[in-house]
Scaffold this motif. Structure first.
Motif, mmCIF file in Angstrom:
data_model
loop_
_atom_site.group_PDB
_atom_site.id
_atom_site.type_symbol
_atom_site.label_atom_id
_atom_site.label_comp_id
_atom_site.label_asym_id
_atom_site.label_seq_id
_atom_site.Cartn_x
_atom_site.Cartn_y
_atom_site.Cartn_z
ATOM 1 N N SER A 5 0.801 -1.232 0.000
ATOM 2 C CA SER A 5 0.000 0.000 0.000
ATOM 3 C C SER A 5 0.829 1.274 0.000
ATOM 4 C CB SER A 5 -0.916 0.018 1.229
ATOM 5 O OG SER A 5 -0.148 0.124 2.424
ATOM 6 N N SER B 95 2.056 3.377 10.862
ATOM 7 C CA SER B 95 0.792 4.080 10.594
ATOM 8 C C SER B 95 -0.352 3.090 10.478
ATOM 9 C CB SER B 95 0.911 4.898 9.298
ATOM 10 O OG SER B 95 1.848 5.935 9.445
ATOM 11 N N HIS C 267 -7.473 -2.934 -8.087
ATOM 12 C CA HIS C 267 -6.133 -2.757 -8.648
ATOM 13 C C HIS C 267 -5.974 -3.599 -9.920
ATOM 14 C CE1 HIS C 267 -4.637 -0.607 -5.054
ATOM 15 N NE2 HIS C 267 -5.443 -1.411 -4.397
ATOM 16 N N GLU D 28 -5.513 11.230 6.989
ATOM 17 C CA GLU D 28 -5.233 11.136 5.554
ATOM 18 C C GLU D 28 -4.710 9.747 5.200
ATOM 19 O OE1 GLU D 28 -2.627 14.247 4.337
ATOM 20 O OE2 GLU D 28 -4.082 15.847 4.746
ATOM 21 N N GLU D 29 -3.894 9.180 6.079
ATOM 22 C CA GLU D 29 -3.381 7.833 5.831
ATOM 23 C C GLU D 29 -4.484 6.794 6.015
ATOM 24 O OE1 GLU D 29 0.159 7.680 8.311
ATOM 25 O OE2 GLU D 29 1.364 7.924 6.492
ATOM 26 N N GLN D 30 -5.433 7.079 6.914
ATOM 27 C CA GLN D 30 -6.584 6.181 7.048
ATOM 28 C C GLN D 30 -7.371 6.140 5.735
ATOM 29 O OE1 GLN D 30 -10.384 7.346 8.824
ATOM 30 N NE2 GLN D 30 -10.054 5.783 10.420
ATOM 31 N N GLU D 31 -7.585 7.309 5.138
ATOM 32 C CA GLU D 31 -8.288 7.369 3.854
ATOM 33 C C GLU D 31 -7.496 6.643 2.768
ATOM 34 O OE1 GLU D 31 -11.285 8.444 3.111
ATOM 35 O OE2 GLU D 31 -11.675 9.016 5.190
ATOM 36 N N LYS D 32 -6.190 6.772 2.815
ATOM 37 C CA LYS D 32 -5.339 6.077 1.837
ATOM 38 C C LYS D 32 -5.457 4.563 2.006
ATOM 39 C CE LYS D 32 -0.542 5.822 0.191
ATOM 40 N NZ LYS D 32 0.855 6.312 0.388
ATOM 41 N N TYR D 33 -5.502 4.108 3.249
ATOM 42 C CA TYR D 33 -5.652 2.686 3.564
ATOM 43 C C TYR D 33 -6.989 2.176 3.008
ATOM 44 C CZ TYR D 33 -5.014 -1.465 6.651
ATOM 45 O OH TYR D 33 -4.830 -2.734 7.160
ATOM 46 N N LYS E 259 -8.835 3.543 0.672
ATOM 47 C CA LYS E 259 -8.811 3.615 -0.794
ATOM 48 C C LYS E 259 -8.035 2.451 -1.380
ATOM 49 C CE LYS E 259 -7.679 6.701 -4.644
ATOM 50 N NZ LYS E 259 -7.113 8.027 -5.023
ATOM 51 N N PHE E 260 -6.922 2.078 -0.747
ATOM 52 C CA PHE E 260 -6.117 0.966 -1.245
ATOM 53 C C PHE E 260 -6.892 -0.346 -1.192
ATOM 54 C CE2 PHE E 260 -3.523 -2.740 -0.259
ATOM 55 C CZ PHE E 260 -2.703 -2.803 -1.382
ATOM 56 N N ILE F 178 1.923 2.553 2.712
ATOM 57 C CA ILE F 178 1.660 3.196 3.997
ATOM 58 C C ILE F 178 2.621 2.628 5.024
ATOM 59 C CG2 ILE F 178 -0.089 3.637 5.778
ATOM 60 C CD1 ILE F 178 -2.211 2.977 3.643
#
Length: 285
Positions: free
Chosen positions: A31, A37, A87, A51-56, A58-59, A33
């Motif tokens: 990911s 985190s 993906h 923001e990293e939670q949202e990235k997680y 989204k991934f 990340i």
């Protein structure tokens, strides 16, 4: 309230990651990340980065509304399909490193849910199954040690033959495999107290359908439902026999009740009682 939601999201992200058989290190590599985190997000640590939670999220590709639900119960196949679809440019996104895969996780998250230990199986045979079906190469002695540890906690039983064979015990799956485990167990205990007032206990076909009852309770946690909607959620036929084994039992043990709609109406709806809501909160499901 926001803190509570982040606790639920973090818990469900961890469940999804473990269903994928990704360690935090492997998830970090895939990911982008940071491993620390990921841990803070999953534990809803007060210093986690939104923001990293949202990235997680989204991934991994699971809808946030699903991750916000206390009744998160996607199977490993569903989680894998979602990640792969999210993906399309990376066909190897779901591949698992043999080095990172723990035999216990493999058995708990793949072998048991796929019912591959319903019949007695040796450690050597299981090692071959893991490699053939999941392309993971685990040393036979590690598989053997893991099987013995699962025997010690009562999840598996072993034969007195040579070589020793292992099979799943008749006990229910623990909550590490089945998110409904605690709720089903509690319903079983409650029904035992009301046994004489419930359905015909001598006829197995008419015994309370505990798992279906658990699914219905969780669906009502999202709001009122008609009987038809409850049976749809539980994937059951809406007939008299099934009503007796589920909805009527839940009413008798005072976990659900009818709304004020006409009793004879096809639109009669059901809701959780205070007792039902309290039960779900206590079990954190």
């Amino acid at each position: 309230m926001a803190k509570d939601i982040n606790i639920i999201i973090g818990k469900n992200l961890k469940i999804a990651r473990e269903k994928l058989l990704f360690s935090r290190i492997e998830m970090a590599n895939k990911s982008g990340i940071n491993r620390g985190s990921i841990e803070r997000i999953e534990k809803a640590h007060k210093y986690f980065n939104t923001e990293e939670q949202e990235k997680y999220i989204k991934f991994i590709g699971i809808e946030k509304s699903v991750l916000c639900s206390p009744s998160f119960n996607l199977t490993w196949r569903e989680v894998t399909a979602i990640l792969r679809k999210n993906h399309p440019e990376n066909p190897s996104i779901c591949d698992i490193s043999s080095k990172e895969t723990k035999p216990k996780k493999m058995i708990m998250q793949r072998i048991l849910p796929e019912k591959l230990l319903e019949d007695p199986t040796t450690a050597t045979e299981l090692t071959a199954i893991i490699f053939t079906k999941f392309k993971i190469n685990i040393e036979p002695n590690k598989v053997q040690n893991c099987l013995n540890s699962l025997v010690n906690i009562g999840l598996l039983v072993k034969t007195q033959t040579s070589p020793i064979k292992y099979k799943r015990s008749n006990k229910k799956f623990p909550k590490e495999i089945d998110p409904l485990f605690d709720l089903v167990t509690k319903l079983e205990q409650i029904c035992e107290l009301f046994k004489s007032d419930l359905v015909n206990s001598e006829n197995k076909k008419n015994n309370p359908s505990l798992r279906k009852m658990a699914i219905m309770l969780l669906s009502l946690d999202d709001g009122e439902k008609t009987r038809k909607e409850l049976f749809s959620k539980a994937e059951m036929i809406n007939d008299t026999n099934n009503v007796v084994r589920t909805v009527n039992v839940l009413e008798n043990i005072e976990l659900i009740t009818k709304t004020k709609s006409p009793v004879t109406s096809s639109q009669q709806r059901y809701k959780l009682t205070d007792k039902g809501s309290k039960l779900l909160r206590e079990l954190e499901v």
